[in-house]
Design an enzyme around this catalytic site. Structure first.
Site, PDB file in Angstrom:
ATOM      1  CE  LYS A   9      -3.343   2.462   2.896  1.00  0.00           C
ATOM      2  NZ  LYS A   9      -4.126   2.427   4.160  1.00  0.00           N
ATOM      3  CG  ASN A 191       8.336   6.330  -3.157  1.00  0.00           C
ATOM      4  OD1 ASN A 191       7.780   5.539  -3.917  1.00  0.00           O
ATOM      5  ND2 ASN A 191       8.440   7.630  -3.416  1.00  0.00           N
ATOM      6  NE  ARG A 192       6.110  -0.240   2.504  1.00  0.00           N
ATOM      7  CZ  ARG A 192       4.941  -0.157   1.861  1.00  0.00           C
ATOM      8  NH1 ARG A 192       4.494   1.038   1.456  1.00  0.00           N
ATOM      9  NH2 ARG A 192       4.212  -1.222   1.627  1.00  0.00           N
ATOM     10  CG  LEU A 193      11.622   7.319   1.439  1.00  0.00           C
ATOM     11  CD1 LEU A 193      12.114   8.433   0.512  1.00  0.00           C
ATOM     12  CD2 LEU A 193      12.811   6.666   2.142  1.00  0.00           C
TER      13      LEU A 193
END
Length: 214
Positions: A9, A191-193
């Site tokens: 997600k 972006n998982r940041l």
């Protein structure tokens, strides 16, 4: 084998920046809690995971309900003789965590538990529905029971015994105050940041704020 590698997600609903946070974590928790409540999509905003160190050496987590929070910390109620109560008596260091998927947020709290005063526990117990009061008395929480029918029969007997009477708080049931020593706020980002801001208590009164790598 069930492959879950494609469960992904993109988190894009908000951000958490140092330019827009208070100096202490309780104020930020208060803001987030009510933002999640107003946004909706969460059945119980006050549901949290409590993790303790068990007497068997294993950590254990379970979901309980937060009932109050103040500038001192976070309060929940339970049976002091339960597995979690015995674990806390042995080691009061524990972790609370909230996950609010509707706003892609998580809060992780490391803290030290202490029993609240008996009059505060009395006050909360008196506010509970009759069924909840009797449930607290009839259940020897975490102990082995022969069957559900044994529990239900015991409840029926209690209902009869206390009919028309005041139900006193049992002395083995009450609240814990969790005084936080570190509070981490996690905001999902693309972006998982992800944004991770940690408040860490210094010298018992000053909160040091750091950004952690996602």
């Amino acid at each position: 084998m069930e492959d879950l590698s494609n469960y992904r997600k993109s988190y894009e609903k908000s951000e958490l920046l140092e330019t827009n946070i208070p100096e202490d974590p309780i104020n930020l928790f208060n803001r987030w809690f009510h933002e999640v409540e107003d946004f909706g999509g969460v059945d119980e905003v006050n549901a949290m995971t409590v993790s303790t160190f068990g007497l068997d050496g294993f950590p254990k987590s379970r979901v309980v309900l937060l009932k109050q929070f103040t500038y001192e910390g976070f309060i929940f109620y339970t049976n002091y003789n339960s597995e979690k109560g015995r674990a806390i008596a042995n080691n009061p260091n524990l972790c609370l965590s909230f996950f609010w998927s509707s706003l892609e947020r998580q809060v992780i709290i490391k803290g030290i538990a202490e029993k609240i005063s008996e009059n505060l526990s009395d006050g909360y117990f008196e506010s509970r529905p009759t069924g909840s009061k009797l449930g607290a008395i009839v259940s020897n929480q975490s102990e082995i029971i022969a069957s559900r029918s044994v529990l239900e029969e015991s409840l029926k007997q209690l209902e009869h015994d206390f009919e028309g009477k005041e139900i006193p708080r049992p002395n083995y049931w009450g609240g814990y105050l969790i005084r936080p020593v570190a509070v981490e706020f996690w905001q999902g980002r693309p972006n998982r940041l992800h944004d991770r801001i940690r408040y860490k208590l210094q010298d018992d009164y000053f909160w040091k704020i750091d950004r952690l790598a996602p």
